[in-house]
Motif scaffolding. Structure first.
Motif, short mmCIF file in Angstrom:
data_model
loop_
_atom_site.label_atom_id
_atom_site.label_comp_id
_atom_site.label_asym_id
_atom_site.label_seq_id
_atom_site.Cartn_x
_atom_site.Cartn_y
_atom_site.Cartn_z
N LEU A 80 -6.95 3.22 4.17
CA LEU A 80 -6.35 2.18 3.33
C LEU A 80 -5.32 1.38 4.12
O LEU A 80 -5.36 0.15 4.14
CB LEU A 80 -5.68 2.79 2.09
CG LEU A 80 -4.87 1.78 1.25
CD1 LEU A 80 -5.78 0.72 0.64
CD2 LEU A 80 -4.05 2.48 0.17
N PHE A 81 -4.40 2.07 4.78
CA PHE A 81 -3.33 1.39 5.51
C PHE A 81 -3.91 0.52 6.64
O PHE A 81 -3.52 -0.62 6.80
CB PHE A 81 -2.34 2.42 6.08
CG PHE A 81 -1.33 2.94 5.07
CD1 PHE A 81 -1.54 2.83 3.71
CD2 PHE A 81 -0.16 3.56 5.50
CE1 PHE A 81 -0.62 3.32 2.79
CE2 PHE A 81 0.78 4.05 4.60
CZ PHE A 81 0.56 3.94 3.24
N SER A 82 -4.83 1.08 7.41
CA SER A 82 -5.38 0.32 8.55
C SER A 82 -6.14 -0.91 8.08
O SER A 82 -6.00 -1.99 8.66
CB SER A 82 -6.32 1.19 9.39
OG SER A 82 -5.64 2.34 9.81
N VAL A 107 0.86 -1.19 0.00
CA VAL A 107 0.00 0.00 0.00
C VAL A 107 0.89 1.23 0.00
O VAL A 107 1.96 1.23 0.62
CB VAL A 107 -0.97 0.03 1.21
CG1 VAL A 107 -2.04 -1.02 1.04
CG2 VAL A 107 -0.23 -0.17 2.52
N VAL A 108 0.45 2.25 -0.72
CA VAL A 108 1.26 3.45 -0.88
C VAL A 108 0.39 4.67 -0.61
O VAL A 108 -0.77 4.73 -1.05
CB VAL A 108 1.82 3.55 -2.32
CG1 VAL A 108 2.68 4.81 -2.49
CG2 VAL A 108 2.64 2.31 -2.68
N GLY A 109 0.93 5.64 0.12
CA GLY A 109 0.21 6.89 0.36
C GLY A 109 1.06 8.07 -0.06
O GLY A 109 2.27 8.09 0.20
N ALA A 110 0.45 9.03 -0.74
CA ALA A 110 1.16 10.22 -1.17
C ALA A 110 0.20 11.40 -1.24
O ALA A 110 -0.99 11.22 -1.47
CB ALA A 110 1.81 10.01 -2.54
N GLY A 128 -1.84 9.28 7.22
CA GLY A 128 -0.88 8.20 7.05
C GLY A 128 -0.19 7.79 8.35
O GLY A 128 0.26 6.66 8.47
N SER A 129 -0.13 8.70 9.33
CA SER A 129 0.55 8.37 10.59
C SER A 129 -0.16 7.24 11.33
O SER A 129 0.45 6.25 11.72
CB SER A 129 0.62 9.60 11.51
OG SER A 129 1.48 10.58 10.96
N ASN A 130 -1.48 7.40 11.51
CA ASN A 130 -2.25 6.35 12.18
C ASN A 130 -2.20 5.04 11.42
O ASN A 130 -2.07 3.97 11.99
CB ASN A 130 -3.72 6.77 12.32
CG ASN A 130 -3.91 7.73 13.47
OD1 ASN A 130 -3.35 7.53 14.55
ND2 ASN A 130 -4.68 8.78 13.25
N GLY A 131 -2.32 5.14 10.12
CA GLY A 131 -2.33 3.95 9.27
C GLY A 131 -1.01 3.22 9.35
O GLY A 131 -0.97 1.98 9.45
N LEU A 132 0.08 3.98 9.33
CA LEU A 132 1.40 3.36 9.39
C LEU A 132 1.60 2.66 10.75
O LEU A 132 2.18 1.57 10.82
CB LEU A 132 2.48 4.41 9.16
CG LEU A 132 3.75 3.91 8.49
CD1 LEU A 132 3.48 3.46 7.07
CD2 LEU A 132 4.83 4.98 8.49
N ALA A 133 1.10 3.30 11.79
CA ALA A 133 1.19 2.68 13.12
C ALA A 133 0.42 1.35 13.13
O ALA A 133 0.88 0.35 13.70
CB ALA A 133 0.66 3.63 14.18
N ALA A 134 -0.75 1.34 12.49
CA ALA A 134 -1.56 0.11 12.44
C ALA A 134 -0.83 -0.99 11.67
O ALA A 134 -0.85 -2.16 12.06
CB ALA A 134 -2.93 0.40 11.80
N VAL A 135 -0.18 -0.59 10.58
CA VAL A 135 0.59 -1.56 9.79
C VAL A 135 1.67 -2.20 10.65
O VAL A 135 1.84 -3.42 10.68
CB VAL A 135 1.22 -0.88 8.55
CG1 VAL A 135 2.24 -1.80 7.88
CG2 VAL A 135 0.13 -0.47 7.56
N ARG A 136 2.41 -1.37 11.39
CA ARG A 136 3.51 -1.90 12.20
C ARG A 136 2.99 -2.73 13.37
O ARG A 136 3.56 -3.76 13.70
CB ARG A 136 4.39 -0.75 12.69
CG ARG A 136 4.98 0.06 11.54
CD ARG A 136 6.09 0.96 12.00
NE ARG A 136 7.30 0.20 12.27
CZ ARG A 136 8.22 0.56 13.17
NH1 ARG A 136 8.04 1.64 13.89
NH2 ARG A 136 9.29 -0.17 13.35
N ARG A 137 1.88 -2.28 13.98
CA ARG A 137 1.29 -3.08 15.07
C ARG A 137 0.93 -4.48 14.60
O ARG A 137 1.03 -5.44 15.33
CB ARG A 137 0.02 -2.39 15.59
CG ARG A 137 0.23 -1.50 16.80
CD ARG A 137 -1.08 -1.28 17.57
NE ARG A 137 -2.18 -0.86 16.71
CZ ARG A 137 -2.39 0.40 16.33
NH1 ARG A 137 -1.58 1.36 16.73
NH2 ARG A 137 -3.43 0.69 15.56
N ALA A 138 0.47 -4.56 13.35
CA ALA A 138 0.04 -5.86 12.82
C ALA A 138 1.22 -6.67 12.28
O ALA A 138 1.04 -7.74 11.72
CB ALA A 138 -1.00 -5.65 11.72
N GLY A 139 2.43 -6.15 12.44
CA GLY A 139 3.61 -6.91 12.02
C GLY A 139 4.06 -6.63 10.61
O GLY A 139 4.96 -7.30 10.10
N GLY A 140 3.42 -5.67 9.95
CA GLY A 140 3.79 -5.32 8.58
C GLY A 140 5.04 -4.45 8.54
O GLY A 140 5.56 -4.05 9.58
#
Lengths: 194, 277
Positions: free
Chosen positions: A116-118, A15-18, A140-152
């Protein structure tokens, strides 16, 4: 730290955010994808809400893979690139499809990167790569945190390399990342799939 | 490989939806998962619950909380004449056919707070068809239906609505149809004389009338494929042969089981026509 990834086995989706400066950055990123690139790439680029977008056609011209704008319940195909349409959030519904939503804009944006990220994190967990590029927003900050929490895995464009540094800088401060890379380094990893 | 926390959360969501169905008879079990996860997470924060199970517990025991949650789950704030091209296409391609019927029935399914219903009423009025039309405006949310019937909209949005209206082929000025009242505008009562606002669920209810047009925009995006198929099946059954179906501009029939029952009339505006008997 996960400095490298075994693309064939570790990643089911990207997933990509810009945001601001994103068109130019995405043109380079999509241009770097080899024709045999397999993981599907789902992209949110902040867009004006009230007019149809030509971004998929415009950037499709620079990409060796099919690039299209999502419809509701569109299938996620390997070896393709999908953009969120203007004025809808794009969510990952399951491993095979996306869903659209008209939920409230996030930080004034619809589509927004966080949903998208979450949603992708909830479906792909540790088999997801999230890439956050240039932007003048804190989406994107919250989404990125969710990605990392889930091991991504999270890659963030180095703020000093980004046209607009706020979005990557905010995400790094809030969520951190597996790697902080220049756009060229991200593109290089795509070309090498390493 | 999904982590255990994610698996557990999804399990809790399924249990909550089951509980809501058994307790309140609202069926969200076939709503699209991604959106549900997102709203559940937001609802947990809003209502101060640490877990979805806690939210479930409170929902079961506090009907007032459920009705708040229902607003949260189902109200979609739309715009009048959202996607003007859709309304323009209705004027150009659908109205001429509707005009051939002595009486016209239309169904706005999932009308939420009513922006689209009022838009349609204005369009029919300008085409001289409102007098012989009956519009069914349905939703599962009775509070939203009440708001829709009130025909009162926030003044802050009116400039945008006017712009949409002009772009949709409007024949007058949107200002001709409303009067200002404090921080809102109220649309002309005479427009709703032929609108029936009714409680109806695309998940659990059946067809209630034969109609010539179904407009159901940005409702199906919240359903999973099975429920989308159910809803489109209802539309197919409700429509007369040759009747029209209008969807949201990123919704498509192509992924569903009823794709063959329809043909596109204006493809880019997602206006279809029923071809099967």
């Amino acid at each position: 730290m996960k400095p490298s990834l075994d693309w064939q086995h570790d990643i089911d989706a990207i997933v990509v955010g810009a945001s601001a400066g994103g068109v130019t950055a995405l043109r380079e990123l999509l241009g770097a994808l080899p024709a045999d690139f397999r993981p599907p790439m789902l992209i949110v680029l902040h867009l004006p809400r009230h007019r149809p977008s030509t971004i998929a056609e415009v950037l499709g011209a620079y990409c060796a893979l099919p690039v299209y704008e999502a419809c509701d319940k569109q299938r996620i195909e390997r070896g393709s690139v999908m953009f969120a349409p203007p004025d809808y959030h794009m969510l990952v519904e399951d491993e095979a499809s996306v869903a659209l939503s008209l939920d409230e804009p996030v930080l004034f944006s619809r589509p927004a990167i966080d949903p998208l990220f979450s949603s992708a994190a909830a479906v792909f967990s540790n088999r997801l790569l999230a890439i956050l590029l240039t932007g003048a927003s804190t989406d994107g900050s919250n989404g990125l945190a969710a990605v990392r929490r889930a091991g991504g895995t999270a890659w963030v464009q180095a703020p000093e390399d980004a046209t607009a540094s706020m979005m990557p800088a905010a995400a790094l401060a809030y969520a951190g990342a597996e790697a902080v890379l220049t756009l060229e380094e991200i593109c290089q990893r795509m070309r090498n799939r390493a | 490989m999904r982590d255990q926390e994610a698996e557990l959360r999804d399990l809790e969501i399924r249990l909550l939806l089951e509980a809501v169905y058994l307790r309140y008879h609202y069926d969200f079990r076939d709503y699209a998962t991604a959106s549900l996860r997102r709203r559940m997470t937001q609802a947990m924060m809003k209502f101060g619950c640490a877990r979805i199970s806690d939210l479930q517990h409170r929902l079961l025991h506090e009907p007032a909380l459920f009705s708040q949650m229902l607003q949260y789950f189902t109200v979609q704030v739309s715009e009048m004449f959202r996607d003007p091209g859709y309304f323009l296409a209705l004027r150009q391609h659908v109205i001429p056919v509707l005009r051939t019927y002595p009486s016209i029935k239309l169904w706005v399914a999932g009308c939420s707070s009513g922006e689209e219903v009022w838009s349609l009423a204005i369009l029919l009025h300008e085409e001289g068809l409102l007098e012989r039309s009956l519009i069914y405006a349905t939703d599962i949310n009775t509070e939203a239906l009440k708001a829709a019937a009130g025909g009162r909209f926030d003044v802050a949005n009116v400039a945008g609505y006017s712009k949409n209206y002009q772009a949709s082929g409007g024949k007058a000025s949107l200002g001709d149809y409303y009067t200002s009242a404090y921080d809102g505008v109220i649309f002309d009562r005479s427009l709703k004389k032929n609108i029936v606002f009714a409680d109806h669920s695309l998940s659990t209810d059946s067809v209630f009338s034969e109609v010539q047009l179904v407009s159901c925009r940005n409702v199906l995006i919240y359903f999973n494929r099975a429920l989308q198929d159910r809803a489109v099946g209802l539309f197919r059954d409700a429509l007369v042969r040759g009747g029209f179906l209008g969807l949201g501009n990123k919704e498509s029939l192509q992924f569903g089981t009823h794709a063959d029952a329809f043909e596109p009339v204006v493809r880019e505006q997602r206006i279809y026509r029923k071809i099967a008997p």
